[in-house]
Design a protein around this motif. Structure first.
Motif, PDB file in Angstrom:
ATOM      1  N   ALA A   1      -5.456 -13.764 -10.058  1.00 38.65           N
ATOM      2  CA  ALA A   1      -5.866 -13.237  -8.567  1.00 38.65           C
ATOM      3  C   ALA A   1      -4.428 -12.761  -8.069  1.00 38.65           C
ATOM      4  CB  ALA A   1      -6.287 -14.500  -7.729  1.00 38.65           C
ATOM      5  N   THR A   2      -4.349 -11.399  -7.879  1.00 40.02           N
ATOM      6  CA  THR A   2      -2.923 -10.862  -7.360  1.00 40.02           C
ATOM      7  C   THR A   2      -2.438 -11.071  -6.143  1.00 40.02           C
ATOM      8  OG1 THR A   2      -3.392  -9.055  -9.168  1.00 40.02           O
ATOM      9  CG2 THR A   2      -1.689  -8.639  -7.335  1.00 40.02           C
ATOM     10  N   GLU A   3      -3.582 -11.377  -5.200  1.00 37.44           N
ATOM     11  CA  GLU A   3      -3.329 -11.661  -4.023  1.00 37.44           C
ATOM     12  C   GLU A   3      -2.986 -12.980  -3.735  1.00 37.44           C
ATOM     13  OE1 GLU A   3      -5.982 -11.774   0.357  1.00 37.44           O
ATOM     14  OE2 GLU A   3      -6.656 -10.747  -1.475  1.00 37.44           O
ATOM     15  N   ARG A   4      -3.376 -13.798  -4.268  1.00 37.40           N
ATOM     16  CA  ARG A   4      -2.964 -15.362  -4.567  1.00 37.40           C
ATOM     17  C   ARG A   4      -1.468 -15.431  -5.051  1.00 37.40           C
ATOM     18  NH1 ARG A   4      -7.027 -19.362  -7.234  1.00 37.40           N
ATOM     19  NH2 ARG A   4      -6.094 -18.233  -9.133  1.00 37.40           N
TER      20      ARG A   4
ATOM     21  N   PRO B   1       2.702  -9.421 -13.057  1.00 41.23           N
ATOM     22  CA  PRO B   1       1.268  -9.691 -13.170  1.00 41.23           C
ATOM     23  C   PRO B   1       0.919 -10.265 -14.717  1.00 41.23           C
ATOM     24  CG  PRO B   1       1.622  -7.620 -12.064  1.00 41.23           C
ATOM     25  CD  PRO B   1       2.901  -8.192 -12.622  1.00 41.23           C
TER      26      PRO B   1
ATOM     27  N   ASP C   1       0.757 -12.954  -4.810  1.00 45.64           N
ATOM     28  CA  ASP C   1       1.643 -12.307  -3.808  1.00 45.64           C
ATOM     29  C   ASP C   1       1.710 -13.434  -2.475  1.00 45.64           C
ATOM     30  OD1 ASP C   1       1.821  -9.968  -5.083  1.00 45.64           O
ATOM     31  OD2 ASP C   1      -0.192  -9.077  -4.050  1.00 45.64           O
ATOM     32  N   GLN C   2       0.659 -14.314  -2.258  1.00 40.54           N
ATOM     33  CA  GLN C   2       0.864 -14.974  -0.961  1.00 40.54           C
ATOM     34  C   GLN C   2       1.921 -16.260  -1.442  1.00 40.54           C
ATOM     35  OE1 GLN C   2      -3.078 -16.220  -0.469  1.00 40.54           O
ATOM     36  NE2 GLN C   2      -3.697 -14.784   0.970  1.00 40.54           N
TER      37      GLN C   2
ATOM     38  N   ASP D   1      -0.655 -14.507 -11.695  1.00 43.18           N
ATOM     39  CA  ASP D   1      -1.804 -15.093 -11.552  1.00 43.18           C
ATOM     40  C   ASP D   1      -2.760 -14.004 -11.589  1.00 43.18           C
ATOM     41  OD1 ASP D   1      -3.098 -17.915 -10.488  1.00 43.18           O
ATOM     42  OD2 ASP D   1      -4.353 -16.257  -9.807  1.00 43.18           O
TER      43      ASP D   1
END
Length: 360
Positions: free
Chosen positions: A54-57, A72, A59-60, A52
């Motif tokens: 949005a890397t943080e999304r 990524p 990861d979640q 995604d």
């Protein structure tokens, strides 16, 4: 079906590899739903990779799936040796490159609509897959028109195909949303909402759309500035049938999708509210009615589950069991005519090529 139940794999999938390793590209609203679906409710597959912007999304989402990795770069995810198949839920502008990469690698792909952003690039995908099929005998591309997998739509298609209504003459469609996000334009109503009815018409009637007319009645006060809402769209099929579509995306009420087929010997309608009739007192007096689904995931949740399960089963067999690249191209060609009709206020013929490469 509860959220923890797993759909059974089809018997034909028995001899297939034990598990399909899937990369999900884009884990926003739709992609995250597909990750949960593949993890909890679909058998024969697991999510191996997510990606995604949005890397943080990403990861979640990956943290909630055992054995799932974040890659990524979506093209790297497609090329990953631990990936057998791909679900594309990225924004539409990325679909062409990503679907073509799947075809080049020779792995199955379920691409959320639109197949691409325009008819010309969708046709490129059709041609690329045709070339792959000529070499291998396999098709790879499925497009996410999930209504075909909804039990009501499937039953209506069977009824029409069996001649239970006689020759179908008219189709009436209503597609209503309570609200849409900021930035939605009148053209995007055609491309993102009416497109479902375009595919429904082709699915139910088994023929192509030849021409489109778009009418713009007085807009609701709930519509965003410069948004023409509702729209009334008239589709003419190659067999002389008419399909009218009321698309109203700012009702402020609920999510309603209805379809009625009128034939020579009868009619049938789907999408009516289910459940008990309720009477209650409201601010304006007594209210009598039934519950209406608040959003598309509630209305078509089972359809999505069936769609993905059948895609997994077919991918493990080396097959496609649903709307393919041609259906994605046809929908884009009709929507292009719809946007032109919206701009000009005139009936617009659909420009499509035949499967053999000549204009139809």
């Amino acid at each position: 079906m509860t959220a923890t139940e797993v759909l059974p794999a089809s018997p034909a999938a028995g001899a297939a590899p034990a598990e399909l390793r899937v990369a999900v590209l884009g884990v926003g609203l739709m992609g995250a739903d597909h990750v949960a679906r593949l993890t909890r409710r679909v058998s024969g597959a697991r999510v191996a990779v997510v990606t995604d912007a949005a890397t943080e999304r990403a990861d979640q989402v990956a943290a909630e799936v055992p054995g799932c990795r974040v890659v990524p770069d979506p093209l790297a995810a497609i090329a990953d040796p631990d990936v057998d198949a791909v679900v594309i839920a990225t924004p539409g502008r990325f679909h062409e490159e990503q679907v073509l990469a799947c075809i080049e690698r020779g792995i199955p792909v379920l691409c959320e609509k639109p197949l691409t952003m325009d008819a010309a690039s969708s046709l490129q995908i059709v041609r690329a897959e045709d070339a792959h099929t000529a070499r291998t005998g396999r098709r790879l591309v499925q497009v996410g028109f999930m209504r075909r997998f909804d039990p009501e739509y499937a039953a209506l298609r069977e009824l029409v195909a069996s001649g239970g209504l006689g020759e179908p003459l008219l189709v009436h469609c209503a597609h209503r949303n309570p609200a849409v996000p900021p930035g939605v334009t009148t053209e995007s109503i055609v491309n993102d909402s009416v497109v479902h009815e375009v595919d429904v018409a082709r699915f139910l009637l088994g023929e192509e759309i030849a021409a489109v007319t778009v009418l713009t009645p007085r807009s609701t006060r709930h519509a965003a500035e410069a948004l023409s809402d509702p729209l009334l769209v008239l589709l003419e099929t190659t067999g002389g049938r008419l399909v009218d579509v009321e698309c109203f995306v700012s009702t402020g009420l609920a999510y309603e999708v209805r379809t009625e087929v009128v034939g020579e010997d009868g009619s049938a309608v789907i999408g009516l509210p289910h459940g008990p009739v309720r009477q209650s007192a409201g601010p304006g007096g007594a209210v009598r009615g039934t519950a209406v689904t608040p959003g598309f995931r509630e209305r078509f949740g089972l359809a999505y589950d069936v769609e993905v399960q059948r895609w997994v089963d077919a991918a493990r067999r080396g097959d496609v069991d649903g709307p393919g690249a041609w259906d994605g191209y046809a929908a884009q060609a009709v929507c292009a005519a719809g946007v032109e009709a919206l701009r000009t206020g005139r009936r617009t013929e659909v420009r499509m090529e035949s499967r053999g490469g000549t204009p139809s």
